[in-house]
Design a protein around this motif. Structure first.
Motif, PDB file in Angstrom:
ATOM      1  N   ASN A  52       0.807  -1.221   0.000  1.00  0.00           N
ATOM      2  CA  ASN A  52       0.000   0.000   0.000  1.00  0.00           C
ATOM      3  C   ASN A  52       0.842   1.272   0.000  1.00  0.00           C
ATOM      4  O   ASN A  52       0.335   2.355   0.282  1.00  0.00           O
ATOM      5  N   ASP A  85       3.318   3.816  -2.149  1.00  0.00           N
ATOM      6  CA  ASP A  85       3.718   4.246  -3.482  1.00  0.00           C
ATOM      7  C   ASP A  85       4.610   5.475  -3.337  1.00  0.00           C
ATOM      8  O   ASP A  85       4.216   6.465  -2.721  1.00  0.00           O
ATOM      9  N   ARG A 115       3.217   8.813  -4.712  1.00  0.00           N
ATOM     10  CA  ARG A 115       2.093   9.287  -3.901  1.00  0.00           C
ATOM     11  C   ARG A 115       2.584   9.920  -2.602  1.00  0.00           C
ATOM     12  O   ARG A 115       2.129  11.003  -2.210  1.00  0.00           O
TER      13      ARG A 115
END
Length: 298
Positions: free
Chosen positions: A94, A96, A99
């Motif tokens: 989860n 990145d 991000r």
């Protein structure tokens, strides 16, 4: 009528909360220390390393072993257990990088009021991955996806820093071209020296590298192998960076460290901007017509 509060019950609850928090912090210290040691370590050595009572750390280690977060080897030393591995896998699925970098980019731009960019390397160029514009009266903007030769950008110093010197020199000689301001380094040895200094300091700054009067200051986002994957950089008028270089340097290094912590590359993250105008452009005119109209970037 409100129920009467028993002060002894309240004090007992507070003490219990403090005890749980203390135990959690000790457990965190043990786990963090194992990352530093990078090998199975005895509870005694862990206690000495974190300067904690040996009896306390023995108890914490026993609890972590029982929970499956640590495992003991034949000699009694402890290392991460199978449950910790499962937690790591779940976290990694989860996370990145881009991000997390974008989130920190926006936070930093809001905090400083300056333009903040995320950049990456593509061959001999530095490319803008994303940008958060400044909120100050003087704004410096760039186009996402814009790219400049690696010697123009202060970020370029980090992308080659992990390479042997002969490789850095070869890439530089192949891709370096004069900037519009004439201030981008063109001497390979100078570039290597700037790259080494940037790696040592953890940040790099540049004045009027691609556009007169504009300063850039960048920090590397470095993976666990020591390779710069991205940079996060601040773009602002020269006057402001001259007045507060240390402030901006600390801010951009802190932002990079938080990104590294979020993606698991740095176990110990820190605990421990301008009305709109046209995009600033640096118009480079070269004999062969290459590298014209590059945006300002760090």
């Amino acid at each position: 009528m409100d129920a009467e509060i028993d002060p002894y019950v309240t004090e007992e609850a507070t003490a219990s909360t403090r005890s749980r928090m203390s135990g959690l912090l000790r457990a965190t210290q043990v786990l963090d220390r194992l990352v530093v040691e990078a090998k199975a370590t005895s509870a005694y050595d862990l206690a000495k390393a974190i300067r904690a009572p040996v009896s306390t750390i023995y108890g914490v280690v026993d609890a972590l072993v029982q929970a499956g977060l640590l495992e003991r080897d034949a000699a009694g030393a402890v290392w991460f257990g199978s449950r910790m591995y499962q937690y790591g896998l779940a976290y990694g699925r989860n996370v990145d990088l881009l991000r997390e970098a974008r989130e920190e980019m926006r936070r930093l731009a809001q905090e400083l009021g300056e333009t903040v960019q995320i950049c990456a390397r593509h061959e001999g160029f530095v490319v803008i991955q994303d940008m958060a514009e400044a909120s100050r009266n003087l704004r410096v903007s760039s186009r996402i996806g814009a790219r400049v030769p690696i010697n123009w950008s202060v970020s370029g110093r980090f992308f080659l820093a992990h390479l042997p010197q002969h490789e850095r020199l070869a890439i530089f000689r192949e891709n370096a071209v004069p900037s519009a301001t004439g201030r981008a380094p063109l001497d390979p040895e100078q570039f290597v020296a700037l790259s080494d200094e940037a790696r040592r300091l953890g940040y790099a700054s540049q004045l009027s590298g691609t556009d007169e009067g504009i300063a850039c200051i960048a920090a590397p986002i470095t993976n666990a192998s020591g390779i710069c994957e991205m940079t996060i950089s601040i773009i602002m008028p020269e006057l402001r960076v001259r007045e507060s270089l240390e402030h901006y340097a600390g801010a951009v290094r802190g932002a990079a460290a938080r990104i590294e912590s979020r993606v698991g590359w740095r176990p110990f993250g820190p605990q421990a901007a301008f009305p709109s105008r046209q995009t600033a452009m640096a118009d480079a005119t070269l004999p062969d017509g290459r590298f014209a109209n590059y945006e300002v970037m760090a």
